[in-house]
Scaffold this motif. Sequence first.
Motif, PDB file in Angstrom:
ATOM      1  N   VAL A 180       0.927  -1.246   0.102  1.00  0.00           N
ATOM      2  CA  VAL A 180      -0.116  -0.140  -0.042  1.00  0.00           C
ATOM      3  C   VAL A 180       0.885   1.051  -0.043  1.00  0.00           C
ATOM      4  CG1 VAL A 180      -1.658   1.214   1.241  1.00  0.00           C
ATOM      5  CG2 VAL A 180      -1.613  -1.088   1.278  1.00  0.00           C
ATOM      6  N   ALA A 200       1.026   5.108   0.116  1.00  0.00           N
ATOM      7  CA  ALA A 200       0.391   6.115   0.591  1.00  0.00           C
ATOM      8  C   ALA A 200       0.981   7.632   0.716  1.00  0.00           C
ATOM      9  CB  ALA A 200      -0.359   6.126   2.041  1.00  0.00           C
ATOM     10  N   THR A 211      -5.978   2.116  -7.900  1.00  0.00           N
ATOM     11  CA  THR A 211      -6.044   3.286  -7.374  1.00  0.00           C
ATOM     12  C   THR A 211      -7.697   3.843  -7.212  1.00  0.00           C
ATOM     13  OG1 THR A 211      -5.373   5.706  -6.852  1.00  0.00           O
ATOM     14  CG2 THR A 211      -5.722   4.989  -9.243  1.00  0.00           C
ATOM     15  N   VAL A 212      -8.034   4.769  -6.440  1.00  0.00           N
ATOM     16  CA  VAL A 212      -9.457   4.983  -6.687  1.00  0.00           C
ATOM     17  C   VAL A 212      -9.326   6.633  -7.001  1.00  0.00           C
ATOM     18  CG1 VAL A 212      -9.955   3.539  -4.633  1.00  0.00           C
ATOM     19  CG2 VAL A 212      -9.300   5.881  -4.027  1.00  0.00           C
ATOM     20  N   GLU A 256     -12.068  10.232  -6.681  1.00  0.00           N
ATOM     21  CA  GLU A 256     -13.450  10.767  -6.291  1.00  0.00           C
ATOM     22  C   GLU A 256     -14.136  10.960  -7.225  1.00  0.00           C
ATOM     23  OE1 GLU A 256     -14.489  15.080  -4.317  1.00  0.00           O
ATOM     24  OE2 GLU A 256     -12.324  14.733  -4.655  1.00  0.00           O
ATOM     25  N   HIS A 274     -14.617   6.121  -5.777  1.00  0.00           N
ATOM     26  CA  HIS A 274     -14.262   6.090  -4.335  1.00  0.00           C
ATOM     27  C   HIS A 274     -15.449   6.052  -3.444  1.00  0.00           C
ATOM     28  CE1 HIS A 274     -14.019   8.368  -0.476  1.00  0.00           C
ATOM     29  NE2 HIS A 274     -12.772   8.309  -0.750  1.00  0.00           N
ATOM     30  N   LEU A 278      -9.724  -3.644  -3.770  1.00  0.00           N
ATOM     31  CA  LEU A 278      -8.141  -3.103  -3.350  1.00  0.00           C
ATOM     32  C   LEU A 278      -7.701  -4.443  -2.530  1.00  0.00           C
ATOM     33  CD1 LEU A 278      -8.546   0.702  -2.774  1.00  0.00           C
ATOM     34  CD2 LEU A 278      -7.774  -0.548  -5.019  1.00  0.00           C
ATOM     35  N   VAL A 299      -1.224  -0.846  -4.255  1.00  0.00           N
ATOM     36  CA  VAL A 299      -2.483   0.135  -4.147  1.00  0.00           C
ATOM     37  C   VAL A 299      -1.957   1.364  -3.811  1.00  0.00           C
ATOM     38  CG1 VAL A 299      -4.308   0.481  -2.917  1.00  0.00           C
ATOM     39  CG2 VAL A 299      -4.155  -1.561  -3.769  1.00  0.00           C
ATOM     40  N   LEU A 341      -2.530   5.120  -3.119  1.00  0.00           N
ATOM     41  CA  LEU A 341      -3.915   6.192  -2.467  1.00  0.00           C
ATOM     42  C   LEU A 341      -3.141   7.569  -2.098  1.00  0.00           C
ATOM     43  CD1 LEU A 341      -5.653   3.470  -0.223  1.00  0.00           C
ATOM     44  CD2 LEU A 341      -6.155   4.148  -2.648  1.00  0.00           C
ATOM     45  N   ALA A 347      -3.812  10.345   0.595  1.00  0.00           N
ATOM     46  CA  ALA A 347      -4.428  10.071   1.706  1.00  0.00           C
ATOM     47  C   ALA A 347      -4.098  11.225   2.824  1.00  0.00           C
ATOM     48  CB  ALA A 347      -3.819   8.700   2.107  1.00  0.00           C
ATOM     49  N   GLY A 357      -8.378   4.354   5.388  1.00  0.00           N
ATOM     50  CA  GLY A 357      -8.433   3.035   4.392  1.00  0.00           C
ATOM     51  C   GLY A 357      -7.095   2.755   4.137  1.00  0.00           C
ATOM     52  N   PRO A 358      -5.850   3.141   3.762  1.00  0.00           N
ATOM     53  CA  PRO A 358      -4.560   2.830   3.760  1.00  0.00           C
ATOM     54  C   PRO A 358      -4.112   1.682   5.018  1.00  0.00           C
ATOM     55  CG  PRO A 358      -4.536   4.868   2.966  1.00  0.00           C
ATOM     56  CD  PRO A 358      -5.702   4.779   3.810  1.00  0.00           C
TER      57      PRO A 358
END
Length: 307
Positions: A115, A117, A141-142, A144, A169, A178, A188, A190, A192, A215-216
């Motif tokens: 992960v 971040a 990734t995500v 918005e 998201h 994920l 992954v 993110l 953050a 989340g991370p």
Amino acid sequence: MRERLTDGLYGLGWAGVKRLPEPVAVRLGQRIADVAWKRRGPGVRQLEANLARVVPDASAQRLTELSRAGMRSYLRYWMESFRLPAWDHERIANGMRLLDAHRLTEPLEQGRGAVLALPHLANWDLAGAWATTQLGVNLATVAERLKPASLYDRFVAYRESLGMEVLPHDGGTPFGVLARRLRAGQVVALVADRDLSASGVEVSFFGEPARMPPGPALLALQTGAPLLPASLWFDETPVMKARVHPAIEVPAEGTRREKAAAMTQALADVFAEAIAAHPTDWHMLQRLWPADPPARPGGPAEREPRP
């Protein structure tokens, strides 16, 4: 009408800027940044308020200098992002230098996921494209959800063109997907440093309460993947620098939520150190600390798409 105009402007950027010679695109970005800075809209004022916490001993004149340089860095991000789909692998390779890469590659060589971040520093899209093309990693990734939906679709198509898997998201689906990617040995990534939900963890950030996404940390706890902070910055050359920091330690005791909160605070501490080292590359033009007055509903600072 405003949403259609926004979508059209971003579409024009991706269609037109990538065709410009690079020196022309650089000068155009600086010119747009200077005009936006001189107008002192809500985004610029919020950027200065945020920088006042990052550089608490800065004079008013120093803050204005930082915010001007910050807007130029922000527009450098956009100019590069508009041009990235047209860059070949060699140009991407020459666009970034990764420090301490072994912290990322070692778990991947062991078949484990990781992960990553990072805060809104420099150009995270270039970092993702560099990782997929130069390290050969599978990166998820995500994003918005933006309005209009066509603008969100543009961002998804753009990042997918750079080799990333992009998930929306909203909703609970991204976490499960994920987690599966991490168990399959993938990365992954993110951004953050700003919470986009109602489930954020309260942290101390530059000495004041703020909220950041858990989340991370939760993904790392769920899958056993290391939680690796990363930082990015521009220097005096066209090359962006990136660093993978040591993995955040998992607390030995506590509930899952308590462990995630402790890990998120540790992540915030690394972010603060990285941002303080490169304040003008922190593209935070929105409200982050609850102590700041909220943006006017529907106002420019609230509506601005955050990639």
